[in-house]
Design a protein around this motif. Structure first.
Motif, PDB file in Angstrom:
ATOM      1  N   ILE A   9      44.537 -36.723  24.721  1.00 21.37           N
ATOM      2  CA  ILE A   9      43.765 -37.730  25.501  1.00 21.37           C
ATOM      3  C   ILE A   9      44.791 -38.044  26.688  1.00 21.37           C
ATOM      4  O   ILE A   9      44.455 -38.248  27.673  1.00 21.37           O
ATOM      5  CB  ILE A   9      43.327 -38.986  24.794  1.00 21.37           C
ATOM      6  CG1 ILE A   9      42.488 -38.731  23.794  1.00 21.37           C
ATOM      7  CG2 ILE A   9      42.850 -39.959  25.505  1.00 21.37           C
ATOM      8  CD1 ILE A   9      42.046 -39.603  22.922  1.00 21.37           C
TER       9      ILE A   9
ATOM     10  N   THR B 105      39.431 -44.446  28.308  1.00 19.66           N
ATOM     11  CA  THR B 105      40.057 -43.434  28.009  1.00 19.66           C
ATOM     12  C   THR B 105      41.458 -43.909  27.393  1.00 19.66           C
ATOM     13  O   THR B 105      42.052 -43.594  26.339  1.00 19.66           O
ATOM     14  CB  THR B 105      40.355 -42.380  28.998  1.00 19.66           C
ATOM     15  OG1 THR B 105      39.143 -41.829  29.694  1.00 19.66           O
ATOM     16  CG2 THR B 105      41.304 -41.248  28.563  1.00 19.66           C
TER      17      THR B 105
ATOM     18  N   TRP C 184      43.541 -43.674  18.776  1.00 23.11           N
ATOM     19  CA  TRP C 184      43.817 -42.444  17.932  1.00 23.11           C
ATOM     20  C   TRP C 184      45.388 -42.763  17.656  1.00 23.11           C
ATOM     21  O   TRP C 184      45.857 -42.069  16.470  1.00 23.11           O
ATOM     22  CB  TRP C 184      43.688 -41.152  18.643  1.00 23.11           C
ATOM     23  CG  TRP C 184      42.170 -41.018  18.833  1.00 23.11           C
ATOM     24  CD1 TRP C 184      41.411 -40.992  19.736  1.00 23.11           C
ATOM     25  CD2 TRP C 184      41.586 -40.283  17.637  1.00 23.11           C
ATOM     26  NE1 TRP C 184      40.088 -40.414  19.498  1.00 23.11           N
ATOM     27  CE2 TRP C 184      40.147 -40.139  18.171  1.00 23.11           C
ATOM     28  CE3 TRP C 184      41.732 -40.158  16.473  1.00 23.11           C
ATOM     29  CZ2 TRP C 184      39.444 -39.542  17.256  1.00 23.11           C
ATOM     30  CZ3 TRP C 184      40.990 -39.619  15.544  1.00 23.11           C
ATOM     31  CH2 TRP C 184      39.677 -39.383  15.959  1.00 23.11           C
TER      32      TRP C 184
ATOM     33  N   ARG D 174      34.785 -39.799  17.698  1.00 17.32           N
ATOM     34  CA  ARG D 174      34.442 -38.488  17.843  1.00 17.32           C
ATOM     35  C   ARG D 174      33.171 -38.159  18.389  1.00 17.32           C
ATOM     36  O   ARG D 174      32.812 -37.380  19.342  1.00 17.32           O
ATOM     37  CB  ARG D 174      34.625 -37.713  16.584  1.00 17.32           C
ATOM     38  CG  ARG D 174      35.907 -37.497  16.080  1.00 17.32           C
ATOM     39  CD  ARG D 174      35.748 -36.259  14.945  1.00 17.32           C
ATOM     40  NE  ARG D 174      37.178 -36.391  14.282  1.00 17.32           N
ATOM     41  CZ  ARG D 174      37.755 -36.847  13.146  1.00 17.32           C
ATOM     42  NH1 ARG D 174      36.856 -37.758  12.440  1.00 17.32           N
ATOM     43  NH2 ARG D 174      38.888 -36.682  12.771  1.00 17.32           N
TER      44      ARG D 174
ATOM     45  N   ARG E  55      40.891 -45.399  23.934  1.00 17.15           N
ATOM     46  CA  ARG E  55      40.603 -44.004  23.232  1.00 17.15           C
ATOM     47  C   ARG E  55      42.087 -43.774  22.627  1.00 17.15           C
ATOM     48  O   ARG E  55      42.399 -43.240  21.682  1.00 17.15           O
ATOM     49  CB  ARG E  55      39.848 -43.145  23.594  1.00 17.15           C
ATOM     50  CG  ARG E  55      38.429 -43.478  23.587  1.00 17.15           C
ATOM     51  CD  ARG E  55      37.602 -42.548  24.694  1.00 17.15           C
ATOM     52  NE  ARG E  55      36.223 -42.722  24.435  1.00 17.15           N
ATOM     53  CZ  ARG E  55      35.461 -44.029  24.910  1.00 17.15           C
ATOM     54  NH1 ARG E  55      35.975 -45.101  25.445  1.00 17.15           N
ATOM     55  NH2 ARG E  55      34.060 -43.873  24.602  1.00 17.15           N
TER      56      ARG E  55
ATOM     57  N   HIS F  31      45.940 -35.721  18.638  1.00 12.67           N
ATOM     58  CA  HIS F  31      44.772 -36.160  19.410  1.00 12.67           C
ATOM     59  C   HIS F  31      45.225 -37.108  20.512  1.00 12.67           C
ATOM     60  O   HIS F  31      44.794 -37.175  21.715  1.00 12.67           O
ATOM     61  CB  HIS F  31      44.076 -36.854  18.451  1.00 12.67           C
ATOM     62  CG  HIS F  31      42.432 -36.907  18.853  1.00 12.67           C
ATOM     63  ND1 HIS F  31      41.183 -36.968  18.050  1.00 12.67           N
ATOM     64  CD2 HIS F  31      41.921 -36.893  20.114  1.00 12.67           C
ATOM     65  CE1 HIS F  31      40.251 -36.720  18.556  1.00 12.67           C
ATOM     66  NE2 HIS F  31      40.603 -36.782  19.847  1.00 12.67           N
TER      67      HIS F  31
ATOM     68  N   ASP G 132      36.406 -38.199  24.016  1.00 11.35           N
ATOM     69  CA  ASP G 132      37.738 -38.396  24.420  1.00 11.35           C
ATOM     70  C   ASP G 132      37.762 -39.201  25.769  1.00 11.35           C
ATOM     71  O   ASP G 132      38.686 -39.708  26.192  1.00 11.35           O
ATOM     72  CB  ASP G 132      38.751 -37.465  24.030  1.00 11.35           C
ATOM     73  CG  ASP G 132      39.001 -37.076  22.905  1.00 11.35           C
ATOM     74  OD1 ASP G 132      38.694 -38.035  21.708  1.00 11.35           O
ATOM     75  OD2 ASP G 132      39.454 -36.113  22.460  1.00 11.35           O
TER      76      ASP G 132
END
Length: 814
Positions: A692, A673, A680, A662, A676, A688, A666
């Protein structure tokens, strides 16, 4: 309910997702459905490419091309996987071994700036940069008499790996098909004029420095007579006729960083067709033809990282001559069959049938505002496109996928288009196993075997250690010393992380021959850390020193440290993998195994900082680090791609990892990216992950041809994004198969066929209303599989055929 996964029925369902979307079809209806579904495996456009990142990629693992689809002047931008600058060279810094104890002492005394200065002067490689990957130049086809173009469309069919351009001019229907054949080792282009004739001139343009235009800028009117100029070329380049209807280009690679060019390369273009075809000067001329087939071969003199004695002229002549005696139909059929044999292993449908009514560039432009069904369809396409790219740029016998796969426009690409092995090369192979393309990993095995040789010299010369080591980058020549500078290069875990790719191939396939080849590599990588780990002065365990947390500074201008979290996590995995392979291989070196077990237990554990975050460093420096939203999330390696930190066993560390993510945000570079997204998903946060994913699919992070935008183009985001999407649907870690672990609410139905899992398993899964509906598992007979869904579990045992089947009424989780 029909059994959509019955083996006989599966043989009929030849296109992705048909089993879930069109149950019960037969005969002509099934064929119509297959055609419709193939449309959802096609990238298509209503105008030619005006930028490189709009062109369509093809490749056979060794030779690649970007197809622009221009009307009056078609451009094929060519690449050959070994076309790197320079030649075999040694870059190990002989002053490193003497400086190493001083650097460690300075770090222990928290005199980081002095340590950084000493590393810069005594431990960075000489030269301090590696060799860039280059282009093989352009073939430019100038067509005459094309006016009043209409009905234009260009496309890339992922199911056949054929790029096509079609348009009408003066009542003549022109079609161009291009593919890179793996069985024949050549690029093939077919030109046809239905209802007329075609005239064209073919020439060669030498590569220049790469320049990536803004794909979002409006191109000049694509139907104009815009052409590219030939430009300057080196004196070593020769272009000449080489037989009837044949053009031969021969040259040498460039020098870089003081390393002389040592490669010779050759391209050979042979044209076969009706009309008049002849070589004139430095061009091929075609006049009055209704159909022409161009066979394009490319090769260099590269044999290995230490051998450049190959004969590229003989190679291109043999390949083009052999292919030219076959008809276009034969070449096409062999290519499609070879591609289909691998590509068809996995099918994926998410949501309904999907939407392909808009051209692909329009879909990208609208992705972040698109309806849920469209995003789901794009997600499925994104996975299949990544699989297509991996098949096209990494095949047995070729080079591994570099920063741009195999596609690069010039001689000085971003970051050299090398192998960045502190994340990017590894991410290239994240989807290989689950997505059914294990063969694509073979080039990494050969790279690791060569790196183990050069890395053994680096380990001995720079560290006084046994085993082998590689730092954050390597190239065709398998350079293994730290480059660029202390804040990027002084990281000794690149080779160890490459071993993850090799381990995964074993874990998903359990091939004894693979085990025999990789065990010495992992043992050598582990041996380096046996010799170089040091005790933390504060008694917190064994650590690496010197090192960095890639490529992040813990204070302005300073990245150097001891024992960053990622190092400890990678070494913990490496020791664990090596121990597992030692037991499986029957290696009797029990003393070595005992040493690894002892050292592994003494590695400094992961720590939670004052802000509740997972600490990136051994010290709690996170809150004071200069770049709070840094692109790398290196210390989350333990969450993904590793499984050391997971929802089941380490919930407190998972909570800390979420705090870190966090803080980082994101949105980052394309590949960051994608990482990430995968993180998640691994942590079960489907909504979430979907948020993304929308950003990853949109125009800021995806180019019109679906290439990942770092920016500029880097292919790792494509592969990392695909892996993240698959993680949303199924995961295999901790001895369990986790079904739909991060399924967002919008993805209520779908099906995946041919998904591979750890333990040499394969799965077909259909879900409805967000729940598992039909399941087939395949593997070794008698295998017991533990399944997990929504916090509950069940066990299946594969029957004597190695199969277990369940439908909704029998998918009972307790």
């Amino acid at each position: 309910m029909p059994d959509i996964f019955h083996p006989m029925r599966r043989r009929l369902l030849v296109s992705a997702g048909l089993a879930a979307v069109f149950p019960g079809l037969a005969g002509a209806a099934l064929e119509r459905a297959a055609t419709a579904q193939r449309d959802h495996l096609t990238l298509w456009y209503e105008r030619p490419a005006s930028q490189w990142v709009e062109a369509l990629p093809i490749g056979n693992g060794r030779v690649g091309a970007m197809v622009f689809g221009r009307v009056r002047q078609e451009r094929l931008q060519l690449n050959e996987g070994s076309m790197f600058a320079g030649g075999p060279y040694a870059a190990d810094n002989p002053a490193a071994a003497a400086a190493l104890p001083q650097v460690r002492a300075l770090i222990a005394a928290e005199r980081y700036r002095e340590a950084t200065e000493l590393v810069a002067s005594a431990m960075i490689a000489r030269p301090s940069s590696q060799m860039p990957y280059g282009s093989a130049g352009d073939l430019l086809l100038d067509f005459h008499g094309l006016d009043g173009v209409s009905n234009y469309e260009r496309s890339l069919d992922l199911s056949t790996a054929i790029a096509a351009t079609r348009f009408t001019s003066n009542g003549v229907r022109y079609t161009r098909e291009v593919f890179a054949s793996a069985p024949d080792g050549v690029v093939v282009m077919r030109l046809t004029a239905e209802g007329g004739k075609l005239d064209c001139d073919l020439g060669y343009r030498h590569p220049r420095d790469a320049s990536y235009g803004d794909s979002r800028a409006a191109g000049a009117a694509w139907h104009s007579a815009e052409t590219l100029e030939a430009g300057q070329r080196p004196s070593t380049l020769s272009i000449s006729a080489d037989g009837l209807g044949t053009l031969l280009i021969a040259g040498r690679n460039i020098a870089s960083a003081g390393v002389a060019g040592a490669l010779r390369y050759a391209l050979r273009v042979r044209a076969v067709g009706d009309g008049r075809i002849e070589a004139e000067g430095e061009q091929l001329r075609v006049r009055g033809a209704s159909s022409v087939t161009l066979v394009i071969a490319a090769a260099t003199s590269h044999v290995s990282s230490t051998d450049v004695s190959g004969d590229p002229l003989a190679l291109v002549r043999a390949a083009s001559n052999a292919a030219s005696v076959r008809t276009y139909a034969q070449l096409r059929a062999a290519h499609v069959a070879a591609h289909h044999a691998l590509f068809s292993r996995l099918s994926l449908t998410i949501g309904g049938a999907g939407h392909a009514a808009q051209p692909t560039d329009a879909r990208v432009a609208n992705a972040e505002q698109a309806a849920d069904d469209e995003v789901a369809a794009m997600a499925a396409l994104y996975v299949q496109y990544a699989r297509y790219l991996l098949l096209s740029c990494s095949r047995p016998g070729g080079q591994p996928a570099n920063l741009q796969g195999i596609w690069n426009e010039g001689n000085n690409p971003p970051w050299g288009s090398k192998y960045t092995i502190n994340i990017n090369t590894q991410m290239n192979y994240w989807p290989a196993q689950a997505a059914g393309l294990p063969e694509c990993v073979e080039p990494v095995l050969r790279m690791a075997e060569e790196l183990a040789q050069s890395g053994a010299v680096t380990a001995r010369v720079m560290y006084g250690a046994r085993g082998w080591v590689a730092h954050h980058n390597t190239d065709l020549w398998r350079a293994s010393a730290p480059i660029d500078g202390p804040n990027w290069g002084m990281w000794p875990c690149g080779g160890a992380w490459l071993c993850n790719i090799l381990w995964d191939h074993w874990d998903y396939g359990r091939d004894p021959a693979w085990l025999r080849r990789i065990y010495p590599l992992l043992k050598g990588a582990a041996l380096f850390f046996v010799d170089t780990l040091v005790e933390d002065p504060q008694g917190r365990g064994l650590v690496t020193s010197p090192s960095i947390s890639p490529e992040n500074e813990h204070r302005p201008g300073i990245a150097l440290c001891a024992g960053p979290a990622m190092d400890r996590q990678i070494v913990r995995d490496l020791f664990g993998w090596t121990l597992a392979l030692q037991r499986a291989s029957g290696d009797g070196d029990h003393a070595f195994a005992q040493t690894l077990e002892q050292l592994r237990s003494r590695l400094a554990p992961d720590r939670i900082g004052a802000q509740g975050q997972l600490q990136e460093w051994l010290e709690d420096w996170d809150a004071g680090a200069p770049e709070q939203q840094h692109r790398h999330v290196s210390h989350l390696y333990a969450v993904y791609p590793s499984e050391q930190i997971n929802l089941r066993d380490t919930p407190a560390l998972i909570a800390a990892a979420k705090v870190t993510l966090r803080t980082r945000g994101d949105r980052s570079t394309g590949w960051a990216t994608a990482w990430r997204l995968a993180l998640w998903a691994r942590m079960g946060e489907g909504e979430h992950a979907l948020a993304i994913l929308r950003g990853l699919l949109g125009p800021e992070r995806t180019y019109p041809n679906l290439f990942d935008a770092h920016p500029p183009f880097q292919i790792d985001g494509n592969f990392g994004g695909a892996a993240g999407i698959l993680e949303m649907l199924a995961q295999s870690w901790g001895g369990e198969v986790h079904l739909l672990p991060a399924l967002p609410h919008a993805w209520r139905q779908g099906a995946v066929r041919g998904l591979r899992l750890r333990g040499a398993l394969e799965m077909d899964l259909e879900w409805r209303q967000g729940r598992p509906h039909a399941l087939v598992l395949r593997g070794a007979p008698g295998t017991r599989v533990k399944l997990s869904y929504a916090g509950r579990s069940m066990a299946l045992v594969l029957d004597r055929r190695g199969v277990a089947r369940r439908v909704a009424s029998r998918l009972v989780f307790a």
